[in-house]
Design a protein around this motif. Sequence first.
Motif, PDB file in Angstrom:
ATOM      1  N   ALA A  15      -6.395   6.993   9.922  1.00  0.00           N
ATOM      2  CA  ALA A  15      -6.215   8.327   9.322  1.00  0.00           C
ATOM      3  C   ALA A  15      -6.128   9.404  10.406  1.00  0.00           C
ATOM      4  O   ALA A  15      -5.298  10.316  10.319  1.00  0.00           O
ATOM      5  N   ILE A  16      -6.978   9.288  11.425  1.00  0.00           N
ATOM      6  CA  ILE A  16      -6.939  10.285  12.509  1.00  0.00           C
ATOM      7  C   ILE A  16      -5.612  10.171  13.271  1.00  0.00           C
ATOM      8  O   ILE A  16      -5.007  11.177  13.645  1.00  0.00           O
ATOM      9  N   THR A  17      -5.156   8.940  13.469  1.00  0.00           N
ATOM     10  CA  THR A  17      -3.846   8.738  14.103  1.00  0.00           C
ATOM     11  C   THR A  17      -2.749   9.410  13.277  1.00  0.00           C
ATOM     12  O   THR A  17      -1.818  10.013  13.830  1.00  0.00           O
ATOM     13  N   ALA A  18      -2.876   9.290  11.953  1.00  0.00           N
ATOM     14  CA  ALA A  18      -1.887   9.921  11.068  1.00  0.00           C
ATOM     15  C   ALA A  18      -1.837  11.424  11.293  1.00  0.00           C
ATOM     16  O   ALA A  18      -0.752  12.021  11.365  1.00  0.00           O
ATOM     17  N   LEU A  72      -7.977  16.124   4.688  1.00  0.00           N
ATOM     18  CA  LEU A  72      -8.995  15.380   3.930  1.00  0.00           C
ATOM     19  C   LEU A  72      -8.370  14.206   3.193  1.00  0.00           C
ATOM     20  O   LEU A  72      -8.924  13.102   3.157  1.00  0.00           O
ATOM     21  N   LEU A  73      -7.186  14.455   2.640  1.00  0.00           N
ATOM     22  CA  LEU A  73      -6.514  13.377   1.905  1.00  0.00           C
ATOM     23  C   LEU A  73      -6.092  12.251   2.846  1.00  0.00           C
ATOM     24  O   LEU A  73      -6.146  11.064   2.488  1.00  0.00           O
ATOM     25  N   MET A  74      -5.666  12.620   4.036  1.00  0.00           N
ATOM     26  CA  MET A  74      -5.334  11.564   5.017  1.00  0.00           C
ATOM     27  C   MET A  74      -6.564  10.700   5.288  1.00  0.00           C
ATOM     28  O   MET A  74      -6.474   9.471   5.344  1.00  0.00           O
ATOM     29  N   LEU A  75      -7.717  11.368   5.448  1.00  0.00           N
ATOM     30  CA  LEU A  75      -8.958  10.615   5.694  1.00  0.00           C
ATOM     31  C   LEU A  75      -9.281   9.711   4.504  1.00  0.00           C
ATOM     32  O   LEU A  75      -9.665   8.547   4.676  1.00  0.00           O
ATOM     33  N   VAL A  76      -9.087  10.252   3.298  1.00  0.00           N
ATOM     34  CA  VAL A  76      -9.388   9.463   2.089  1.00  0.00           C
ATOM     35  C   VAL A  76      -8.492   8.224   2.018  1.00  0.00           C
ATOM     36  O   VAL A  76      -8.972   7.113   1.746  1.00  0.00           O
ATOM     37  N   ALA A 118       8.254   5.472   8.716  1.00  0.00           N
ATOM     38  CA  ALA A 118       8.488   4.631   9.900  1.00  0.00           C
ATOM     39  C   ALA A 118       7.874   5.268  11.145  1.00  0.00           C
ATOM     40  O   ALA A 118       8.428   5.181  12.224  1.00  0.00           O
ATOM     41  N   MET A 119       6.733   5.888  10.967  1.00  0.00           N
ATOM     42  CA  MET A 119       6.122   6.579  12.125  1.00  0.00           C
ATOM     43  C   MET A 119       5.731   5.595  13.215  1.00  0.00           C
ATOM     44  O   MET A 119       5.926   5.834  14.390  1.00  0.00           O
ATOM     45  N   VAL A 120       5.121   4.506  12.801  1.00  0.00           N
ATOM     46  CA  VAL A 120       4.721   3.465  13.756  1.00  0.00           C
ATOM     47  C   VAL A 120       5.236   2.136  13.204  1.00  0.00           C
ATOM     48  O   VAL A 120       5.049   1.843  12.034  1.00  0.00           O
ATOM     49  N   ARG A 121       5.892   1.361  14.057  1.00  0.00           N
ATOM     50  CA  ARG A 121       6.465   0.094  13.586  1.00  0.00           C
ATOM     51  C   ARG A 121       5.659  -1.086  14.112  1.00  0.00           C
ATOM     52  O   ARG A 121       4.767  -0.933  14.944  1.00  0.00           O
ATOM     53  N   ASP A 122       6.028  -2.261  13.611  1.00  0.00           N
ATOM     54  CA  ASP A 122       5.268  -3.462  13.926  1.00  0.00           C
ATOM     55  C   ASP A 122       5.192  -3.770  15.425  1.00  0.00           C
ATOM     56  O   ASP A 122       4.228  -4.380  15.885  1.00  0.00           O
ATOM     57  N   SER A 139       1.202   5.515   8.264  1.00  0.00           N
ATOM     58  CA  SER A 139       2.312   6.133   7.533  1.00  0.00           C
ATOM     59  C   SER A 139       1.891   6.543   6.132  1.00  0.00           C
ATOM     60  O   SER A 139       2.237   7.637   5.665  1.00  0.00           O
ATOM     61  N   ALA A 140       1.136   5.649   5.451  1.00  0.00           N
ATOM     62  CA  ALA A 140       0.716   5.950   4.068  1.00  0.00           C
ATOM     63  C   ALA A 140      -0.151   7.204   4.045  1.00  0.00           C
ATOM     64  O   ALA A 140       0.063   8.109   3.214  1.00  0.00           O
ATOM     65  N   ALA A 141      -1.126   7.266   4.951  1.00  0.00           N
ATOM     66  CA  ALA A 141      -2.007   8.444   4.994  1.00  0.00           C
ATOM     67  C   ALA A 141      -1.214   9.692   5.365  1.00  0.00           C
ATOM     68  O   ALA A 141      -1.408  10.765   4.784  1.00  0.00           O
ATOM     69  N   ALA A 142      -0.302   9.535   6.303  1.00  0.00           N
ATOM     70  CA  ALA A 142       0.460  10.690   6.791  1.00  0.00           C
ATOM     71  C   ALA A 142       1.335  11.296   5.690  1.00  0.00           C
ATOM     72  O   ALA A 142       1.344  12.511   5.512  1.00  0.00           O
TER      73      ALA A 142
END
Lengths: 342, 331
Positions: free
Chosen positions: A251-254, A114-118, A267-271, A93-96
């Motif tokens: 990051a790739i998942t994002a 690139l920023l998502m990867l970073v 809330a893209m992916v939850r616990d 979620s943070a990267a996305a």
Amino acid sequence: MVGEMVDTSQTYVPRDSGVLKLWHWLRSHPALLPVVLSVVMALVFALTVPNFADLRNIMNIFGQLGFLGFLCIGMTYVMVAGGIDLSSYTVVSAAAVVGATVMVATDSTVPGCLLMLVIGLAFGTINGIAIAYLRMVPFIVTLSTMVLAEGFAIWFTQAQSVYGLPYAFIDIFSARILPMTWGISARPVGIPVAGIAVLVAALILGFVLSRTLYGRRVYLTGANEETARISGIRVRRIKFSTYVLAGLMAAITAMILTADLGTATTAMVRDVRLMDIIAATVIGGASLKGGKGSILGSMFGLLFLTMLSNAFNLLGVSPFIAMVIKGTVLVAVIGLDVLRAK
Amino acid sequence: MSRLTRRGFIATGSAVGAVLASPTIVRAQGKVTVGMAWPGMQDAVWSTSHKLLNEFAAASDTEIELVFTAADMDVAKQASDANDLISRGVDVLLVFPIDSKAISSSVKRARDAGIPSMAFLRQVHADARDQADVFVGIDAKYQQLSSARTVFEKMNADGAEISEVLWVSGDIRDENSRLRGVGLQEACDEYGATIAQDLVGNWDPQQAAAALAPALKAYPNINHISVASDVMMSGVRQVLQDAGKWAPHGDENHMYLSSVDVFPIGLELLRSGHLDADTIFDVTGMCRTAVELMPRLAAGETFDSDVLIQGPVFTPANVDDPEMQAQLWAT
């Protein structure tokens, strides 16, 4: 027969018992258990669940593997090296949200990706440094970064979804190629790019883990850290690298999820899905104690859980009964992990 | 508290009736299978709507099968659930979006598969590429308008002065709260009143109390407080008790109160005479309407407008009427 000694190990289960043979075989080939389970389950569902074997549904399942497949790959590396990563789903979620915000602002795909990867690599690096070099406990560190990533995403977006992504980005990452028709699918159904991407990543990273010197070092680090160190393996570097890889996978998942949903949210992916990732990895033969597991096994473990959820939805089984069954499977698998260790 | 979004076009009151009584009704033949992509079951609105939809579907003239999925507030899982339902070949996809923007991709996949979709309670975001074929939701503006209007009428009947109103709003980022504010403004315009101050309560009784206490001192002659949801009424009660203005209707210290939702505390305060009007968050009406529209959507009927349910106004005089009691769902 009073007083006569009886060897119970000889009489309880005959040595040539088929069950025993199967048990020994599965113990010596842990990665094949999820393969066998998945194949058997696929056959049973294909025969009993309406539309399960329809092309649209097969591609649906294949596409869903792309959602969590990369996280499973990352988790496998971390667990084989003796760690655990609880933060991966909030790092997504943070990267996305950060990458998506930049994409919306610049109307350009590359800087956002690139920023998502970073961001993913940054969280992986934090985890890696804290666990490998500062010798902190993986559970606590990744629990903390899980909260950190979630808090960061909420703060960054003020809990608002990021929308208005470049169509090029959505079209590339959520594309379906080679449309075809089969079964009841009246309309052509394409192969999801996300599924192909996770398959390619699984083949490459599976090869690296099982067939390269680096991979053997990861296994040895997880199996016995002290022995690995004495053997000249740079244990810290190996552990660090697995967390960085897990961050990269997040990051790739994002990217894939953001494109698929057309938006980035906190809330893209939850616990609950973290449970799925760990369960898939353990079903795939990984041990919570490290030193075991394989990418092939984890992928089939994920396929097993994805097919289970899919079949429940197709059958209209209550999601709460489905949760109970999935929880039971997880407990059984963890029990199996304990048995394997004995 | 539900958070609603909506696009500009709304169908209210008679328009809802027009949609439901349309002469061009096309009935689906045989059983209609509806796939429900729900956020979860933890929230009262989610679980109640699931229960009521099943009840109305069971009583429908058309055989309706509801296939339920719950995403545990996981946006990606809701998309996966929707994909599974599309694979199942449902006749209608009914989505209660976790995220009003992300759900657009599921709506698009349904459309690509030839399946019509209905958004329930939370609308697909106006900027999204793909919109649901019909939206069934709550008319948030009407809720506050009708509640405040009822109180203004009562004040007129009592001979009370109508001048300024304190507005205890919900969350400033929440479309639902914003629309309720618009409804109050319209009511004020009708009766020559003004909103003295917008106090953000964030749907939280303590925050509402913290905002209201100083405002009540700044506006000592205020005689009407409009609250965006009665879920915040415990905070309002606390402040009014401290100010010596907590008294039932008929008492000289009575503060006129209008609100929305009719949660248990709202009912209690209506019965005690402290709360003068409360418009229900009409989940029952929404579920009834959604079930009525399902066969028509499955049969290929198109809808030009959203269907927004207004819900009746509860007052101390009608709160225990059997007809009104039948509307309650949150008690």
